[in-house]
Scaffold this motif. Structure first.
Motif, PDB file in Angstrom:
ATOM      1  N   ALA A   1       0.866  -1.176   0.000  1.00  0.00           N
ATOM      2  CA  ALA A   1       0.000   0.000   0.000  1.00  0.00           C
ATOM      3  C   ALA A   1       0.905   1.229   0.000  1.00  0.00           C
ATOM      4  O   ALA A   1       1.831   1.330   0.797  1.00  0.00           O
TER       5      ALA A   1
ATOM      6  N   TYR B   1       0.735   5.216   0.478  1.00  0.00           N
ATOM      7  CA  TYR B   1      -0.104   6.324   0.929  1.00  0.00           C
ATOM      8  C   TYR B   1       0.664   7.622   0.731  1.00  0.00           C
ATOM      9  O   TYR B   1       1.777   7.777   1.225  1.00  0.00           O
TER      10      TYR B   1
ATOM     11  N   TYR C   1       0.859  -3.182  -6.083  1.00  0.00           N
ATOM     12  CA  TYR C   1       0.653  -2.052  -5.187  1.00  0.00           C
ATOM     13  C   TYR C   1      -0.681  -1.391  -5.456  1.00  0.00           C
ATOM     14  O   TYR C   1      -1.251  -1.503  -6.524  1.00  0.00           O
ATOM     15  N   GLN C   2      -1.152  -0.736  -4.425  1.00  0.00           N
ATOM     16  CA  GLN C   2      -2.351   0.088  -4.546  1.00  0.00           C
ATOM     17  C   GLN C   2      -2.007   1.456  -3.989  1.00  0.00           C
ATOM     18  O   GLN C   2      -1.426   1.574  -2.903  1.00  0.00           O
TER      19      GLN C   2
ATOM     20  N   PHE D   1      -2.944   5.115  -2.567  1.00  0.00           N
ATOM     21  CA  PHE D   1      -3.930   5.909  -1.837  1.00  0.00           C
ATOM     22  C   PHE D   1      -3.356   7.319  -1.763  1.00  0.00           C
ATOM     23  O   PHE D   1      -2.280   7.522  -1.207  1.00  0.00           O
TER      24      PHE D   1
ATOM     25  N   GLU E   1      -8.620   8.706   2.611  1.00  0.00           N
ATOM     26  CA  GLU E   1      -7.805   7.683   1.942  1.00  0.00           C
ATOM     27  C   GLU E   1      -6.982   6.875   2.937  1.00  0.00           C
ATOM     28  O   GLU E   1      -6.813   5.668   2.768  1.00  0.00           O
TER      29      GLU E   1
ATOM     30  N   LYS F   1      -9.360   4.474   4.498  1.00  0.00           N
ATOM     31  CA  LYS F   1      -9.693   3.413   3.539  1.00  0.00           C
ATOM     32  C   LYS F   1      -8.561   2.383   3.469  1.00  0.00           C
ATOM     33  O   LYS F   1      -8.795   1.171   3.501  1.00  0.00           O
ATOM     34  N   MET F   2      -7.317   2.861   3.385  1.00  0.00           N
ATOM     35  CA  MET F   2      -6.164   1.977   3.309  1.00  0.00           C
ATOM     36  C   MET F   2      -6.083   1.111   4.568  1.00  0.00           C
ATOM     37  O   MET F   2      -5.918  -0.114   4.487  1.00  0.00           O
TER      38      MET F   2
ATOM     39  N   GLN G   1      -8.704  -1.639   4.654  1.00  0.00           N
ATOM     40  CA  GLN G   1      -8.377  -2.750   3.761  1.00  0.00           C
ATOM     41  C   GLN G   1      -7.293  -3.641   4.360  1.00  0.00           C
ATOM     42  O   GLN G   1      -7.361  -4.868   4.256  1.00  0.00           O
ATOM     43  N   ILE G   2      -6.308  -3.032   5.001  1.00  0.00           N
ATOM     44  CA  ILE G   2      -5.237  -3.817   5.638  1.00  0.00           C
ATOM     45  C   ILE G   2      -5.798  -4.655   6.783  1.00  0.00           C
ATOM     46  O   ILE G   2      -5.480  -5.831   6.905  1.00  0.00           O
TER      47      ILE G   2
END
Length: 69
Positions: free
Chosen positions: A10, A12, A42-43, A45, A58, A61-62, A65-66
């Motif tokens: 992730a 950020y 990867y994503q 945010f 964000e 949100k991250m 999800q984790i």
């Protein structure tokens, strides 16, 4: 040696303003390049938010999800 092909990352990125002098690409580019070199999924945010804010959409949100993985 551990294989990196299954890592998920992730990224950020937060900037306090949307001004040119705080270009988020200066943070994003090296992080994305590292993920590509290591073959990590990867994503991203990204948000523009003051450091004084208690809630950052964000980031929240991250983290959600984790925690749900």
């Amino acid at each position: 040696m551990e294989s990196n092909q299954f890592k998920k990352v992730a990224i950020y990125v937060r900037n306090s303003t949307n001004e040119d002098k705080q270009n988020p690409q200066t943070q994003i580019n090296p992080l994305v390049e590292k993920c590509k070199r290591e073959n990590w999924q990867y994503q991203l945010f990204q948000e523009f938010a003051s450091g004084n804010k208690e809630s950052r959409v964000e980031l929240d949100k991250m983290m959600a999800q984790i925690r749900n993985k």
